[in-house]
Design an enzyme around this catalytic site. Structure first.
Site, mmCIF file in Angstrom:
data_model
loop_
_atom_site.group_PDB
_atom_site.id
_atom_site.type_symbol
_atom_site.label_atom_id
_atom_site.label_comp_id
_atom_site.label_asym_id
_atom_site.label_seq_id
_atom_site.Cartn_x
_atom_site.Cartn_y
_atom_site.Cartn_z
ATOM 1 N N HIS A 145 8.972 59.204 95.682
ATOM 2 C CA HIS A 145 10.503 59.255 94.724
ATOM 3 C C HIS A 145 11.230 60.300 95.791
ATOM 4 C CE1 HIS A 145 13.148 61.439 92.124
ATOM 5 N NE2 HIS A 145 13.248 60.478 91.948
ATOM 6 N N HIS A 175 14.689 52.948 93.928
ATOM 7 C CA HIS A 175 14.636 54.273 93.425
ATOM 8 C C HIS A 175 14.389 54.244 91.837
ATOM 9 C CE1 HIS A 175 17.365 57.731 91.771
ATOM 10 N NE2 HIS A 175 16.125 58.061 91.784
ATOM 11 N N HIS A 222 11.030 55.730 88.845
ATOM 12 C CA HIS A 222 11.432 55.987 87.262
ATOM 13 C C HIS A 222 10.776 55.280 86.565
ATOM 14 C CE1 HIS A 222 14.648 59.177 87.863
ATOM 15 N NE2 HIS A 222 14.630 58.740 89.008
ATOM 16 N N ASN A 243 15.167 59.415 96.760
ATOM 17 C CA ASN A 243 15.975 60.064 96.113
ATOM 18 C C ASN A 243 16.842 61.325 96.699
ATOM 19 O OD1 ASN A 243 17.101 60.666 93.043
ATOM 20 N ND2 ASN A 243 16.401 62.731 93.821
ATOM 21 N N ILE A 302 14.178 64.144 88.488
ATOM 22 C CA ILE A 302 15.565 63.928 88.431
ATOM 23 C C ILE A 302 16.119 62.577 88.794
ATOM 24 C CG2 ILE A 302 16.061 64.780 90.588
ATOM 25 C CD1 ILE A 302 18.411 65.557 87.630
#
Length: 871
Positions: A718, A516, A521, A722, A871
């Site tokens: 993602h 993740h 990110h 997520n 997010i």
């Protein structure tokens, strides 16, 4: 008279519309803003716009486009807009534009003479004679003019390669990129628009003591992707560590246009109130200690969803009210009177409270859970290790044929490997170098390997779990390992349940830190920075990628501020604790950009084999692998869309190689943004790679592959890792994040407790009550879709480009995603595909694009692919 008539005839009054969002009276608690804006307007200091010609150069301005006469937004004061809400407001503007002399506008300069900033969405010139309307999609905050050293310039929605840029716009294009690159030093302010690189040197607070110091991530010792530079001063204790803002100050610098919109930020703050309990950590922990910091039964765990924990009464309740602001207290209590921290019921226990415990569900979640990207096919037995034996001894697995040979449906091990029926979830090598340090804290965990067998019905059956610790005489010796096999009755069944929990702890921590955080990110942020620094907004590749960068820098900055920092929520709730980010740095060493393509990833993990007769040129080894099946359809749709888009602008390979902005972009990505990987490969174990680390960016295929990978990572990958967090891991017994004691040994009190009360022993081993509350609070926030979400196949504006063929290609892409949604729904209904729903009766929807039945409700939907890591 005749000449005057001609001049008058060629003059034209051109009408325009400007859509913007004013800074409301109560926004940011700046009560003076609206009042001062009104004063400035009355004094004639409003908002001015100069149109710039794209077709007519001005020799006096170095061949820049001719400027039209200044025009002002009309009726700023009298135009009604909400004082308390962020709402769009439309203004009229009238331009004196001689189209015969000035040609077609391609840009404009805007100056804001008000006291406060506003968000400029669009400017539309209704009609240029002989040309038609001109659209400017701006989507940018415009601060008062005195904040800028260069005028704010916006360009019309026509894409140009650098060599095709109209001469009158060329200088404006080049100068805008210079502004965005900044000076490379100094503290950055909210109105600065600078995109620059920095190390992850802002995670620790060494001034608070050595316990809060953290290593700098980035550089040869701890390689890491770069993050956005903020320019804050360094700490007194360590000149390499950047100082941090107070925890309650969320104004971490990112370029203003990278920050959340008002609605999303409000949503984020509202649902984050519970997570900021870490601010009150000592007091909150004390309260839990004075009641219970232990779940005694599974019913106690279920109470946080169905009944929740009752607030303590008497002096403890009074203390809680004193510590927590009213707004936070109200959110914690929700609407249940004196109920504390009530959470939505996670999907994994909605249909059954016990199905998560089954071996079938344990295996299924490796294919359709929140971390379906680690499992790989076993191609050698016993499983080997890539750790350097000079440092770690022989780390070959201790799993033997005797542990599993009776569970292979009559096959011997070599046959099972040949028939591609054996699989492994392997966290051994990633964790073993850190296990000693991790276990020196309150955590007590293992490095795990889990072997599974592919049954005839397509499901995975766990065969054995190996739990390993470093040798007590030193890490340079071979591991000390124990192997556990499935059992259904007695204490052996309880031991097996604990073994699965230890493996789940490993997978849960690896998922958060690597699958993740690191692989979405962190790795995407350098692409965002480089794109703004090197690719003009006029560049077609900037226009292609821009939606896939939305909100990423801001959520990453907030993560550094409250989640992945020293003492932050991640360290408090995930087993590696203070070593978490350092450990992710070691794993980053082996990150290869080209292997992030889904087909390449599946081939690398042995989950697919090359097969030219199959779609995508590969055949899945497990046909019912929901992440891969749905993902390949999404991947192919993205690849086709990117191909059609790039082929429109680049008609030859030479155009790619000769595009200076594109080449500078790719060079900077490799040398700066992911600079620690530029001298590939510089560590011994990677020297034999047969795949390129980075495409060379010399051909259209290089460009298409690179853009497809970027979009895949930011959107579908993602989403897959997520938005299943709360549905699967919101129930901590299913995905525990911490183990607090080792496997009980026969003859010990812990073993007796396991025999007498296996439920209590299980709960005493996994995540404690306080960590559970904090961890579930976090993943509830992270799993929510914003009400402002923009999903794959959608754009904020239908006029994002003027070029008709890319618009048509994008429409085809959107329609293809609707077809994929229907395909997924049909597969989820197919009872022969047992991994689609599993014992928990939870359909796999994490790669459901969510475009045909699109709504802006947001929330814990467990489906939908946002365009970006938002997010």
């Amino acid at each position: 008279m005749e000449m005057n008539h001609r001049v008058k005839k060629s003059k034209a009054i051109v009408k325009g519309r400007v859509v913007l969002m004013k800074k409301g009276l109560l926004d940011f608690h700046d009560i003076k803003a609206n009042v001062l804006d009104r004063v400035h307007e009355l004094l004639g200091k409003g908002v001015s716009i100069h149109l710039i010609s794209a077709t007519t150069p001005d020799p006096a301005k170095g061949l820049r486009g001719k400027h039209g006469k200044v025009a002002h937004l009309e009726r700023w004061v009298s135009t009604v807009s909400s004082l308390t809400k962020a709402t769009d407001t439309e203004f009229s503007v009238t331009f004196d534009w001689d189209h015969e002399d000035m040609g077609v506008p391609g840009a404009f300069i805007i100056r804001n003479h008000h006291h406060s900033q506003f968000y400029l969405k669009t400017v539309t010139i209704e009609d240029i004679p002989g040309h038609g309307p001109v659209h400017f999609v701006c989507d940018s905050w415009v601060y008062p003019a005195h904040r800028y050293t260069k005028d704010r310039v916006f360009f019309a929605n026509k894409a140009y390669l650098p060599c095709e840029t109209p001469e009158p716009l060329r200088k404006f294009r080049e100068e805008e990129l210079v502004v965005l690159r900044g000076k490379g030093y100094g503290k950055l302010n909210e109105w600065d628009r600078v995109y620059d690189y920095g190390y992850y040197n802002d995670l620790g607070t060494p001034d608070d003591g050595p316990h809060f110091a953290r290593p700098v991530l980035g550089g040869s010792k701890f390689p890491y992707p770069r993050r956005g530079r903020t320019g804050r001063p360094h700490t007194k204790t360590d000149p390499k560590t950047e100082s941090r803002l107070h925890l309650l100050n969320l104004n971490v610098y990112v370029p203003r246009d990278e920050q959340f919109g008002h609605v999303k930020f409000s949503d984020f703050l509202a649902y984050s109130l519970k997570s900021v309990a870490q601010v009150l950590l000592p007091e909150m922990k004390s309260i839990c200690d004075k009641t219970i910091n232990e779940f005694d039964t599974i019913e106690d765990v279920l109470d946080i969803y169905e009944g929740s924990i009752r607030l303590p009464s008497g002096p403890i309740a009074s203390k809680l009210r004193e510590l927590i602001p009213y707004e936070l207290f109200r959110e914690l209590v929700r609407n249940d009177g004196e109920r504390f921290l009530k959470f939505p019921v996670p999907d994994v226990i909605k249909e059954s409270k016990t199905a998560w415990r089954t071996d079938e569900e344990f295996g299924r979640e490796m294919l359709a859970g929140v971390n379906p990207v680690i499992i790989r096919r076993l191609q050698e037995f016993p499983p080997a290790s890539k750790l350097d034996p000079r440092d770690y001894g022989d780390q070959t697995s201790s799993i033997r044929a005797s542990h599993i040979e009776n569970s292979l449906d009559g096959l011997i091990i070599d046959e099972a490997i040949q028939k591609m029926r054996l699989f492994i979830l392997d966290h051994h090598d990633a964790l073993m170098p850190y296990i000693s340090r991790i276990n020196s804290t309150n955590t007590k965990t293992y490095a795990s390997r889990t072997l599974l067998f592919l049954q005839d019905d397509g499901t995975l059956k766990p065969l054995a779990i190996e739990l390993s610790l470093p040798h007590p005489q030193g890490e340079q010796h071979e591991a000390v390992s124990k192997v556990f096999t499935p059992a259904q009755e007695g204490v052996a069944a309880s031991v097996w349940q604990l073994a699965k929990a230890y493996a789940a702890v490993n997978d849960s921590g690896y998922h958060q830190l690597v699958s993740h955080w690191l692989y979405t990110h962190a790795v995407i942020e350098p692409f965002i920075i480089a794109t703004h620094r090197q690719l003009s907004i006029l560049h077609p590749i900037h226009k292609l990628l821009k939606p896939h960068f939305r909100d990423t820098m801001h959520i990453n900055a907030l993560a550094r501020h409250t989640l992945i920092n020293a003492g932050g929520v991640l360290e408090k709730t995930v087993f590696p604790g203070k070593f978490a980010m350092e450990m992710s740095s070691v794993i980053y060493k082996s990150w290869v950009f080209t292997e992030q393509a889904l087909p390449a990833d599946l081939l690398k993990r042995g989950m697919a084999v090359p097969d030219s007769s199959c779609p995508h040129g590969l055949r899945l080894v497990i046909e019912d692998y929901p992440f891969a099946v749905d993902g390949l359809e999404i991947w192919e749709a993205i690849e086709i869309w990117v191909t059609e888009y790039c082929d429109f602008y680049y008609t030859s390979n030479d155009m790619v190689e000769e595009d200076p902005e594109l080449q500078n972009w790719w060079k900077e990505l490799r040398n700066e943004g992911h600079g620690d990987l530029k001298d590939r490969p510089w560590w011994p174990e990677m020297k034999t790679r047969d795949r390129p680390w980075w495409p060379e960016m010399k051909t259209r295929e290089d460009l298409i592959q690179s853009c497809t990978i970027i979009i895949w990572i930011a959107s579908a990958f993602h989403a897959a890792v997520n938005f299943g967090q709360y549905p699967y891991a919101g129930y901590l017994p299913n995905r525990p994040t911490v183990s607090r004691r080792f496997m009980p040994e026969p003859g010990t009190p812990e073993y007796e407790e396991l025999k007498q009360n296996p439920e209590l022993a299980f709960l005493k081993t996994i995540t404690a009550q306080f960590q559970t509350l904090l961890g579930v609070s976090l993943i509830e926030v992270l799993s929510r879709h914003s009400t402002e979400e923009v999903y794959l196949g959608q754009r904020d504006s239908s006029e994002w480009t003027l070029d008709a063929e890319p618009l048509a290609a994008f429409e085809r892409f959107s329609k293809r995603l609707v077809e994929i949604e229907n395909n997924i729904m049909e597969r989820n209904k197919d009872k022969k595909l047992k991994n689609r729903n599993g014992p928990v009766k939870m359909p796999y929807t994490l790669l459901f694009p969510n475009t045909s039945d699109y709504s802006r409700e947001g929330g814990l939907t467990g489906k939908g692919i946002p365009n970006s890591v938002s997010i």
